[in-house]
Design a protein around this motif. Structure first.
Motif, PDB file in Angstrom:
ATOM      1  N   ASP A   1      25.307  39.875  43.894  1.00 64.08           N
ATOM      2  CA  ASP A   1      24.900  40.282  45.251  1.00 64.08           C
ATOM      3  C   ASP A   1      26.095  40.507  46.170  1.00 64.08           C
ATOM      4  N   VAL A   2      27.203  39.781  45.921  1.00 68.03           N
ATOM      5  CA  VAL A   2      28.366  39.929  46.800  1.00 68.03           C
ATOM      6  C   VAL A   2      29.486  40.745  46.165  1.00 68.03           C
ATOM      7  N   LEU A   3      29.311  41.083  44.898  1.00 69.41           N
ATOM      8  CA  LEU A   3      30.330  41.862  44.191  1.00 69.41           C
ATOM      9  C   LEU A   3      30.608  43.158  44.949  1.00 69.41           C
ATOM     10  N   GLY A   4      31.873  43.400  45.229  1.00 68.92           N
ATOM     11  CA  GLY A   4      32.276  44.593  45.959  1.00 68.92           C
ATOM     12  C   GLY A   4      32.189  44.451  47.471  1.00 68.92           C
ATOM     13  N   LYS A   5      31.824  43.260  47.963  1.00 65.61           N
ATOM     14  CA  LYS A   5      31.640  43.070  49.404  1.00 65.61           C
ATOM     15  C   LYS A   5      32.570  42.023  50.013  1.00 65.61           C
ATOM     16  N   LEU A   6      33.383  41.368  49.196  1.00 62.63           N
ATOM     17  CA  LEU A   6      34.241  40.289  49.703  1.00 62.63           C
ATOM     18  C   LEU A   6      35.731  40.549  49.492  1.00 62.63           C
ATOM     19  N   GLU A   7      36.092  41.703  48.973  1.00 60.74           N
ATOM     20  CA  GLU A   7      37.467  41.977  48.589  1.00 60.74           C
ATOM     21  C   GLU A   7      38.484  41.612  49.665  1.00 60.74           C
ATOM     22  N   GLY A   8      39.539  40.943  49.203  1.00 66.78           N
ATOM     23  CA  GLY A   8      40.666  40.636  50.065  1.00 66.78           C
ATOM     24  C   GLY A   8      40.506  39.408  50.936  1.00 66.78           C
ATOM     25  N   ARG A   9      39.326  38.825  50.964  1.00 68.43           N
ATOM     26  CA  ARG A   9      39.144  37.636  51.804  1.00 68.43           C
ATOM     27  C   ARG A   9      39.870  36.448  51.167  1.00 68.43           C
ATOM     28  N   PRO A  10      40.413  35.571  52.002  1.00 64.11           N
ATOM     29  CA  PRO A  10      41.173  34.433  51.480  1.00 64.11           C
ATOM     30  C   PRO A  10      40.277  33.313  50.950  1.00 64.11           C
ATOM     31  N   PHE A  11      40.819  32.586  49.971  1.00 66.77           N
ATOM     32  CA  PHE A  11      40.133  31.402  49.465  1.00 66.77           C
ATOM     33  C   PHE A  11      41.152  30.392  48.979  1.00 66.77           C
ATOM     34  N   SER A  12      40.666  29.186  48.798  1.00 65.01           N
ATOM     35  CA  SER A  12      41.393  28.141  48.110  1.00 65.01           C
ATOM     36  C   SER A  12      40.350  27.240  47.467  1.00 65.01           C
ATOM     37  N   ALA A  13      40.808  26.292  46.665  1.00 65.46           N
ATOM     38  CA  ALA A  13      39.895  25.384  45.986  1.00 65.46           C
ATOM     39  C   ALA A  13      40.521  24.007  45.865  1.00 65.46           C
ATOM     40  N   ILE A  14      39.643  23.024  45.821  1.00 67.80           N
ATOM     41  CA  ILE A  14      40.049  21.655  45.526  1.00 67.80           C
ATOM     42  C   ILE A  14      39.126  21.171  44.409  1.00 67.80           C
ATOM     43  N   ILE A  15      39.731  20.763  43.313  1.00 62.73           N
ATOM     44  CA  ILE A  15      38.979  20.268  42.165  1.00 62.73           C
ATOM     45  C   ILE A  15      39.242  18.772  42.026  1.00 62.73           C
ATOM     46  N   GLY A  16      38.174  17.999  41.955  1.00 62.57           N
ATOM     47  CA  GLY A  16      38.278  16.573  41.680  1.00 62.57           C
ATOM     48  C   GLY A  16      38.128  16.365  40.182  1.00 62.57           C
ATOM     49  N   ALA A  17      39.049  15.616  39.586  1.00 56.29           N
ATOM     50  CA  ALA A  17      39.011  15.419  38.135  1.00 56.29           C
ATOM     51  C   ALA A  17      39.589  14.057  37.781  1.00 56.29           C
ATOM     52  N   GLY A  18      39.177  13.569  36.635  1.00 56.54           N
ATOM     53  CA  GLY A  18      39.713  12.298  36.162  1.00 56.54           C
ATOM     54  C   GLY A  18      41.154  12.427  35.710  1.00 56.54           C
ATOM     55  N   THR A  19      41.393  13.280  34.704  1.00 55.13           N
ATOM     56  CA  THR A  19      42.735  13.364  34.139  1.00 55.13           C
ATOM     57  C   THR A  19      43.264  14.779  33.945  1.00 55.13           C
ATOM     58  N   ASP A  20      42.441  15.819  34.223  1.00 52.64           N
ATOM     59  CA  ASP A  20      42.919  17.182  33.964  1.00 52.64           C
ATOM     60  C   ASP A  20      42.541  18.128  35.108  1.00 52.64           C
TER      61      ASP A  20
ATOM     62  N   ILE B   1      36.045  33.507  38.672  1.00 54.00           N
ATOM     63  CA  ILE B   1      34.957  34.000  39.524  1.00 54.00           C
ATOM     64  C   ILE B   1      35.531  34.657  40.774  1.00 54.00           C
ATOM     65  N   CYS B   2      36.475  33.986  41.423  1.00 57.00           N
ATOM     66  CA  CYS B   2      37.072  34.520  42.650  1.00 57.00           C
ATOM     67  C   CYS B   2      37.863  35.800  42.384  1.00 57.00           C
ATOM     68  N   THR B   3      38.475  35.898  41.208  1.00 52.89           N
ATOM     69  CA  THR B   3      39.159  37.128  40.830  1.00 52.89           C
ATOM     70  C   THR B   3      38.159  38.265  40.698  1.00 52.89           C
ATOM     71  N   GLY B   4      37.006  37.992  40.122  1.00 53.69           N
ATOM     72  CA  GLY B   4      35.960  39.006  40.011  1.00 53.69           C
ATOM     73  C   GLY B   4      35.495  39.494  41.371  1.00 53.69           C
ATOM     74  N   TRP B   5      35.454  38.591  42.312  1.00 50.53           N
ATOM     75  CA  TRP B   5      35.071  38.960  43.687  1.00 50.53           C
ATOM     76  C   TRP B   5      36.237  39.584  44.442  1.00 50.53           C
ATOM     77  N   ARG B   6      37.412  39.582  43.852  1.00 49.18           N
ATOM     78  CA  ARG B   6      38.632  40.123  44.453  1.00 49.18           C
ATOM     79  C   ARG B   6      39.051  39.324  45.695  1.00 49.18           C
ATOM     80  N   LEU B   7      38.792  38.008  45.648  1.00 47.68           N
ATOM     81  CA  LEU B   7      39.276  37.138  46.720  1.00 47.68           C
ATOM     82  C   LEU B   7      40.763  36.894  46.517  1.00 47.68           C
ATOM     83  N   ASN B   8      41.436  36.493  47.581  1.00 48.75           N
ATOM     84  CA  ASN B   8      42.874  36.309  47.573  1.00 48.75           C
ATOM     85  C   ASN B   8      43.192  34.824  47.765  1.00 48.75           C
ATOM     86  N   GLU B   9      43.788  34.185  46.767  1.00 43.10           N
ATOM     87  CA  GLU B   9      44.138  32.764  46.859  1.00 43.10           C
ATOM     88  C   GLU B   9      45.383  32.611  47.732  1.00 43.10           C
ATOM     89  N   VAL B  10      45.168  32.530  49.037  1.00 41.16           N
ATOM     90  CA  VAL B  10      46.273  32.501  49.994  1.00 41.16           C
ATOM     91  C   VAL B  10      46.867  31.108  50.168  1.00 41.16           C
TER      92      VAL B  10
END
Length: 164
Positions: free
Chosen positions: A83-102, A113-122
């Protein structure tokens, strides 16, 4: 008005606490810059198509479960992927992953996924390790270290500042 959308899923609190600290960082910058932009904090199952389309910047906070992104976060992203494919290009994103050891598997999956949406990891994404590696420690409620709180705060503050 611009919007920073913070989406999180958490079972043992790591990702929820990270999302809350990121929001505090964004709130601090909002106050210091005196701008009207909004910060929207939502659990992954509550996110709507309109939330994704209307946001100007994104922060995804989720745990790694069995080497991959948590099911609830993945379901949220899968639900709206086309639904959002082709509609979010260039918007910034970041992520925080909680994990035990990796955490690398979940972050890799989210970045795909974010690459597919063409988001920019700023802002470089972070993996917050809890060192949980037994059934008891994995399932136990978590707390963030001071350094992890600061990292989450910084990501939220930076994402918000970049919108101003």
């Amino acid at each position: 008005m611009k919007t920073l959308l913070i989406v999180y899923h958490s079972r043992t609190h790591t990702a929820r606490l990270a999302a809350l600290m990121a929001k505090k960082g964004a709130d601090s910058i909002k106050k210091s810059l005196a701008v009207e932009h909004q910060i929207l904090l939502k659990q992954a199952p509550e996110v709507t198509l309109e939330d994704l389309l209307n946001a100007d910047s994104y922060l995804f906070c989720a745990p790694e479960n069995l080497g991959t992104l948590s099911g609830a976060m993945k379901e949220c992203l899968d639900t709206y992927y086309y639904d959002v494919l082709g509609k979010l290009e260039g918007r910034p994103f970041s992520a925080i992953i909680g994990a035990g050891t990796d955490g690398s598997g979940a972050l890799r999956q989210l970045r795909t996924i974010c690459t597919g949406w063409r988001l920019n990891e700023v802002v470089p994404s972070k993996i917050l390790l809890t060192q949980a590696d037994t059934p008891e420690t994995i399932q136990a409620p978590k707390v963030l270290t001071k350094e992890q709180e600061e990292q989450a705060w910084e990501i939220g503050a930076t994402l918000f500042a970049l919108m101003a």
